[in-house]
Design a protein around this motif. Structure first.
Motif, mmCIF file in Angstrom:
data_model
loop_
_atom_site.group_PDB
_atom_site.id
_atom_site.type_symbol
_atom_site.label_atom_id
_atom_site.label_comp_id
_atom_site.label_asym_id
_atom_site.label_seq_id
_atom_site.Cartn_x
_atom_site.Cartn_y
_atom_site.Cartn_z
ATOM 1 N N LYS A 38 5.911 -3.724 9.588
ATOM 2 C CA LYS A 38 4.501 -3.714 9.057
ATOM 3 C C LYS A 38 3.917 -2.632 9.485
ATOM 4 O O LYS A 38 3.001 -1.774 8.321
ATOM 5 N N VAL A 39 3.534 -1.830 10.640
ATOM 6 C CA VAL A 39 3.884 -0.349 11.149
ATOM 7 C C VAL A 39 4.223 0.871 9.824
ATOM 8 O O VAL A 39 3.624 1.093 9.101
ATOM 9 N N GLU A 40 5.742 0.129 9.869
ATOM 10 C CA GLU A 40 6.147 1.385 8.534
ATOM 11 C C GLU A 40 5.492 0.845 6.963
ATOM 12 O O GLU A 40 5.529 1.958 6.626
ATOM 13 N N LEU A 41 4.997 -0.502 6.301
ATOM 14 C CA LEU A 41 4.702 -0.791 5.556
ATOM 15 C C LEU A 41 3.558 -0.545 5.362
ATOM 16 O O LEU A 41 3.854 0.604 4.365
ATOM 17 N N ILE A 42 2.305 -0.276 5.822
ATOM 18 C CA ILE A 42 1.105 0.143 5.752
ATOM 19 C C ILE A 42 1.550 1.765 5.659
ATOM 20 O O ILE A 42 0.736 2.442 5.228
ATOM 21 N N LYS A 43 2.022 2.667 6.758
ATOM 22 C CA LYS A 43 2.473 4.101 6.765
ATOM 23 C C LYS A 43 3.197 4.195 5.282
ATOM 24 O O LYS A 43 2.445 5.449 4.770
ATOM 25 N N ASN A 44 3.979 3.871 5.027
ATOM 26 C CA ASN A 44 4.401 4.046 3.432
ATOM 27 C C ASN A 44 3.633 3.958 1.900
ATOM 28 O O ASN A 44 3.320 4.418 1.609
ATOM 29 N N LEU A 45 2.658 2.316 2.790
ATOM 30 C CA LEU A 45 1.405 2.053 1.614
ATOM 31 C C LEU A 45 0.976 3.385 1.298
ATOM 32 O O LEU A 45 -0.318 4.440 0.155
ATOM 33 N N GLU A 46 0.044 3.843 2.901
ATOM 34 C CA GLU A 46 -0.449 5.319 3.221
ATOM 35 C C GLU A 46 -0.494 6.170 2.346
ATOM 36 O O GLU A 46 -1.414 7.043 1.537
ATOM 37 N N ASP A 47 1.000 6.674 2.475
ATOM 38 C CA ASP A 47 1.380 8.095 1.495
ATOM 39 C C ASP A 47 1.518 7.779 0.406
ATOM 40 O O ASP A 47 1.068 8.785 -0.448
ATOM 41 N N LYS A 48 1.710 6.485 -0.152
ATOM 42 C CA LYS A 48 1.875 6.336 -1.549
ATOM 43 C C LYS A 48 0.298 6.423 -2.444
ATOM 44 O O LYS A 48 0.060 6.574 -3.529
ATOM 45 N N LEU A 49 -1.033 5.571 -1.700
ATOM 46 C CA LEU A 49 -1.952 6.335 -1.787
ATOM 47 C C LEU A 49 -2.120 7.463 -1.932
ATOM 48 O O LEU A 49 -2.699 8.112 -2.486
ATOM 49 N N LYS A 50 -2.129 8.125 -0.624
ATOM 50 C CA LYS A 50 -2.704 9.939 -0.189
ATOM 51 C C LYS A 50 -1.809 10.181 -1.855
ATOM 52 O O LYS A 50 -2.413 11.722 -2.619
#
Length: 247
Positions: A38-50
């Protein structure tokens, strides 16, 4: 807008966490591994958001550049319009100049009046004129009389057309009498030469003037009172004139 988008995304992720089956119901799934996913998913989503935010910034920069380009093009269009108007004004003045040149050419083709004369007092031998009651000088030896403005029987030049005329004359005489003459326009004195009796043997002088004449105006030469001039075929005492330009 961007902060609201990030908050909405995080809330969505939290919601995903809570809709997962209870930890106690996951069988043999390792809770630590699940959390790491889940943490990895959130990190990926944050990177995509950036990345999305970066793209938005790029789009904003492109939009600003486009607006600047549009402003520059509008300024160039205004300058082109100004130059077009200026060019139209130049073309108008050029056309007017060409028309004036054509008019002058047509006028020149028609031929401006050609008026000129030149004469001296004596047409043979020697002549002493004056002193006398009739002081008008009649120049008998005519060198030229283009336009027939000069009358050698009266000594009078009559302007055939109105315009600016140039006249010149010379006088010669001896020391026994007043020497000189006056140029007369319609009976009024304009310019003159003069020399009184002196100890020297002879005197000569000359003068010239430009006069505005109307058609029919008359110009002639007269002696001073008690004056005398001399001439022979050497042409000492002369009278000349010509039309500078018609008016």
């Amino acid at each position: 807008m961007e902060m609201e988008f990030r908050a909405l995304l995080l809330l969505t992720l939290l919601g995903l966490l809570f809709v997962e089956p209870a930890f106690g119901q996951r069988g043999d799934m390792d809770i630590g591994e699940w959390l790491r996913d889940k943490v990895e998913l959130i990190k990926n989503l944050e990177d995509k958001l950036k990345h999305v935010e970066s793209l938005q910034n790029d789009v904003g920069a492109l939009e600003a550049g486009l607006n600047a380009t549009v402003d520059e093009l509008m300024g160039q269009k205004a300058e082109v319009d100004r130059l077009k108007k200026e060019n139209e004004g130049l073309k108008t003045r050029l056309n007017a100049t060409e028309e004036e040149i054509d008019r002058l050419k047509r006028s020149s083709a028609k031929g401006a009046p050609q008026i000129a004369f030149s004469a001296s007092l004596a047409n043979f031998g020697e002549i002493y004129k004056g002193p006398c009651t009739d002081k008008a000088l009649i120049y008998k030896r005519v060198f030229s009389n283009t336009g027939n403005g000069y009358d050698q029987s009266t000594g009078i030049f009559t302007a055939p057309v109105g315009g600016l005329y140039f006249f010149s004359f010379s006088t010669y005489g001896y020391n026994t009498h007043v020497m000189g003459a006056m140029l007369m326009k319609n009976g009024a004195r304009q310019i003159s030469t003069y020399d009184g009796p002196t100890a020297d043997g002879s005197d000569s002088s000359s003068n010239a003037v430009a006069l505005q004449l109307a058609a029919g105006d008359k110009v002639h030469m007269e002696l001073w009172d008690n004056g005398r001039v001399f001439d022979n075929l050497n042409g000492h005492t002369t009278f000349s004139g010509f039309l500078v330009f018609p008016v």
